[in-house]
Write a protein that holds these residues in place. Sequence first.
Motif, PDB file in Angstrom:
ATOM      1  N   LYS A 224      -3.966   8.882   4.018  1.00 33.60           N
ATOM      2  CA  LYS A 224      -4.310   7.461   4.088  1.00 33.60           C
ATOM      3  C   LYS A 224      -3.448   6.678   3.104  1.00 33.60           C
ATOM      4  O   LYS A 224      -2.972   7.201   2.094  1.00 33.60           O
ATOM      5  CB  LYS A 224      -5.782   7.245   3.793  1.00 33.60           C
ATOM      6  N   TRP A 225      -3.270   5.407   3.415  1.00 33.09           N
ATOM      7  CA  TRP A 225      -2.517   4.510   2.553  1.00 33.09           C
ATOM      8  C   TRP A 225      -3.511   3.764   1.662  1.00 33.09           C
ATOM      9  O   TRP A 225      -4.337   3.005   2.144  1.00 33.09           O
ATOM     10  CB  TRP A 225      -1.692   3.534   3.388  1.00 33.09           C
ATOM     11  N   ASP A 226      -3.429   4.014   0.351  1.00 34.26           N
ATOM     12  CA  ASP A 226      -4.311   3.349  -0.597  1.00 34.26           C
ATOM     13  C   ASP A 226      -3.759   1.975  -0.943  1.00 34.26           C
ATOM     14  O   ASP A 226      -2.544   1.748  -0.920  1.00 34.26           O
ATOM     15  CB  ASP A 226      -4.431   4.184  -1.874  1.00 34.26           C
ATOM     16  N   ASP A 227      -4.652   1.067  -1.310  1.00 36.25           N
ATOM     17  CA  ASP A 227      -4.194  -0.266  -1.691  1.00 36.25           C
ATOM     18  C   ASP A 227      -3.415  -0.185  -3.005  1.00 36.25           C
ATOM     19  O   ASP A 227      -3.623   0.720  -3.825  1.00 36.25           O
ATOM     20  CB  ASP A 227      -5.362  -1.235  -1.818  1.00 36.25           C
TER      21      ASP A 227
ATOM     22  N   THR B 157      -5.203   0.274  -6.440  1.00 39.11           N
ATOM     23  CA  THR B 157      -5.721   1.633  -6.647  1.00 39.11           C
ATOM     24  C   THR B 157      -4.601   2.567  -7.095  1.00 39.11           C
ATOM     25  O   THR B 157      -4.787   3.378  -8.023  1.00 39.11           O
ATOM     26  CB  THR B 157      -6.356   2.164  -5.348  1.00 39.11           C
ATOM     27  N   VAL B 158      -3.450   2.463  -6.466  1.00 39.87           N
ATOM     28  CA  VAL B 158      -2.311   3.314  -6.833  1.00 39.87           C
ATOM     29  C   VAL B 158      -1.856   3.006  -8.249  1.00 39.87           C
ATOM     30  O   VAL B 158      -1.663   3.919  -9.080  1.00 39.87           O
ATOM     31  CB  VAL B 158      -1.154   3.124  -5.842  1.00 39.87           C
TER      32      VAL B 158
ATOM     33  N   TYR C 259      -1.527   7.867  -1.717  1.00 39.98           N
ATOM     34  CA  TYR C 259      -1.706   8.318  -3.101  1.00 39.98           C
ATOM     35  C   TYR C 259      -2.780   9.387  -3.207  1.00 39.98           C
ATOM     36  O   TYR C 259      -2.491  10.550  -3.481  1.00 39.98           O
ATOM     37  CB  TYR C 259      -2.019   7.122  -4.006  1.00 39.98           C
ATOM     38  N   THR C 260      -4.018   9.043  -2.938  1.00 34.08           N
ATOM     39  CA  THR C 260      -5.107  10.000  -3.151  1.00 34.08           C
ATOM     40  C   THR C 260      -5.025  11.192  -2.209  1.00 34.08           C
ATOM     41  O   THR C 260      -5.531  12.274  -2.539  1.00 34.08           O
ATOM     42  CB  THR C 260      -6.479   9.314  -2.988  1.00 34.08           C
TER      43      THR C 260
ATOM     44  N   ASP D 105       0.848  -1.193   0.000  1.00 32.14           N
ATOM     45  CA  ASP D 105       0.000   0.000   0.000  1.00 32.14           C
ATOM     46  C   ASP D 105       0.881   1.240   0.000  1.00 32.14           C
ATOM     47  O   ASP D 105       2.059   1.179   0.350  1.00 32.14           O
ATOM     48  CB  ASP D 105      -0.898   0.015   1.232  1.00 32.14           C
TER      49      ASP D 105
END
Length: 302
Positions: free
Chosen positions: A125-128, A131-132, A112-113, A109
């Motif tokens: 937040k840590w995106d999966d 998703t990244v 990103y967003t 993870d």
Amino acid sequence: SSNTTSNLLFPAVENAIADCVGDQMFTYGGFFAQYFEQRPEQNQYNDLAELNIDESTSIFDRCYSLLYAGAMEDIAEIKSRTDITAADNFAATVMRVQAYQLMVDNTSDAPYTEALQGSSVPSPKWDDGATVYRGVLDELDAAEASISGTASMTLNDPIFGGDLSKWEQYANALRLRMYLRLIDGGVDAATYKAKVQALVAENNLPTEDVTYSVYTNAEDQYNPWYGATYKLKTNNFCASYPIVSYMNSTNDPRISYGMLPNTKESKYLGQIPGAKTQYKGWGEKTWLNENVSTINLTPSIA
């Protein structure tokens, strides 16, 4: 970075990513892949060699800082400027995509967003990883689509010398790597298999090594890993048992290129992964550097 010209920022971006890949990631990647181990009489990487890694471990911190506070902050600054061309924006986007690809491949993870928003979002937040990956691949497609037939780069570019066609080839190689990762992870495999097939059919991929060739054999100008490992004479690394065993059993000629015979018996002998501090308990009271093959840091190419 807002007071620094884009011509200086872009080489710094390339350097930060090269530093990550060629220094810390190379080091812990070598341990994880069981290419090398901590030498018996050195202790710097004992925890890494024996996988003593938890939330307090700082081994990944340097790369995280280099990529986010270094490369990606500079990329964002470059892309925000009005004096760059579409080709410049595309090259900067390629570097952004690679930075995120490295983060996801190292930590699964990644922010990103909500990333790179400074004090307004101090704990993004840590995106999966999927998703990244999908997000930055979309960014790459959009940046490339904005390039006109007459576009050219104005940024100082040590990697490709401003050759846009080589950046397009490199972007395709990066896409190919990421598509294969997504397929391997079971993420919409059919779609990405089709994308792989299209890329291979197009055959617009790099035809030569991609290198960041700015380092020299001079003080403060060394390749980071070479400087830390060879010039500082830390002598941390010996060969790992699995790769030595494989190369010995298959008569792989690369063994003499990548490592040196041990000094005690003039044999290629690797250390068992994760067992560096355990040898004495097994009765190997004299297990020393002379017992194992060292990594050849200055190989000559025939």
